[in-house]
Enzyme design. Structure first.
Site, PDB file in Angstrom:
ATOM      1  N   ASP A  59       0.857  -1.194   0.000  1.00  0.00           N
ATOM      2  CA  ASP A  59       0.000   0.000   0.000  1.00  0.00           C
ATOM      3  C   ASP A  59       0.887   1.236   0.000  1.00  0.00           C
ATOM      4  OD1 ASP A  59      -2.300   1.546   0.041  1.00  0.00           O
ATOM      5  OD2 ASP A  59      -2.522   1.461   2.222  1.00  0.00           O
ATOM      6  N   LEU A  60       1.830   1.254  -0.936  1.00  0.00           N
ATOM      7  CA  LEU A  60       2.873   2.272  -0.912  1.00  0.00           C
ATOM      8  C   LEU A  60       2.469   3.507  -1.710  1.00  0.00           C
ATOM      9  CD1 LEU A  60       5.578   3.028   0.185  1.00  0.00           C
ATOM     10  CD2 LEU A  60       6.677   1.846  -1.722  1.00  0.00           C
TER      11      LEU A  60
END
Length: 297
Positions: A164-165
């Site tokens: 979830d960068l």
């Protein structure tokens, strides 16, 4: 310290601890050191996660230094099972992910995508416009873009991804501008999946970050599919957003628009994977675009 409530809250803090621990094992200077997770003795419905504290400053990480560390994380192919997946459930916000182990990246991605689709429909109700695209998307698009990664002599090894960068989960300190990452939703997957979250315009990881990353890790073969694979991976992140914020229809519309583009571009699916079929797919997509936009010459 982060505090969550209920069963899902317990699973969320456990997953964050395990994800951060996995990243810390490979790149200990790229994330806060995880310390503990558990349940409060005085409130059995409240749970906590504790990690090292940092004072953040404004700004984004330096692209080259940040992507060098990310590439280091992705280059450690040490999946404990040798497969794609993760050993605990991880959450994006309040959205549980399906991290069931699989020996096939295509199968893992398809299962995870279906899982989020089901949750989105349970939260927001059905979408006829989306539903009509799902059969060609699963039968044509996913096989066409992911199966070539693991056939015809091509292979990919599972890489640990943050999962979830986006820019909100990376930061710099006054002592270090290379950046650290936090709040992961990690699993062992295709390293390029990470970049899908950088494609939507709402993210601040610009083309400079893509370029910096590719200077450390080149595109997977077949390289000519790279842009479309990133578009496919970006779809998953937009679907997550559509599920997290069901009342905001812009995210669902993004999913539908991008899915339609890919369905139109790859009508023949994997069986049509050849230079000739790619040309036909591009011509088909162009015809459809012109048909929707008469002013295009």
């Amino acid at each position: 310290m982060k505090v969550s409530q209920g069963h899902h809250g317990l699973e969320a803090v456990k997953g964050e601890y395990e994800s951060t621990s996995a990243i810390y094992t490979i790149t200990p200077d790229f994330c806060p050191k995880p310390i503990a997770w558990g349940t409060f003795e005085t409130d059995k419905d409240s749970h906590f996660y504790i990690c090292k504290f940092y004072e953040f400053t404004d700004g984004l990480p330096d692209p080259d230094a940040f992507c060098r560390k990310l590439a280091e994380l992705h280059s450690s192919h040490t999946s404990p099972t040798g497969k794609f997946g993760f050993h605990v459930v991880k959450y994006n916000g309040d959205l549980p992910q399906d991290n069931t182990w699989s020996g096939s990246w295509e199968a893992f991605f398809e299962s995870g995508f279906s899982h989020v689709l089901n949750i989105r429909e349970a939260r927001a109700g059905p979408s006829a416009e989306l539903d009509e695209l799902l059969q060609p998307f699963f039968e044509k698009v996913i096989p066409r873009l992911l199966r070539p990664l693991e056939t015809s002599g091509n292979t990919i090894q599972p890489s640990l991804v943050h999962g979830d960068l986006w820019y909100g989960n990376a930061a710099i300190t006054d002592k270090d501008t290379k950046g650290i990452v936090f709040d992961p939703s990690s699993f062992w997957g295709h390293n390029e999946y990470e970049l899908g979250n950088w494609r939507p315009e709402r993210n601040k990881f610009t083309k400079e970050y893509f370029k910096a990353y590719r200077s450390h890790i080149s595109e997977s073969a077949p390289e000519e599919d790279y842009d479309d694979r990133i578009a496919l991976y970006a779809l998953r992140f937009n679907l997550n957003a559509a599920t997290l914020y069901p009342s905001d229809k812009k995210y669902l519309n993004m999913v539908i628009d991008e899915m339609r583009k890919l369905v139109q571009k790859f009508p023949d699916g994997y069986t049509g994977h050849s230079p000739r079929a790619d040309i036909i797919a591009r011509q088909h997509a162009k015809v459809m675009t012109v048909g929707r936009n008469p002013e295009v010459p």
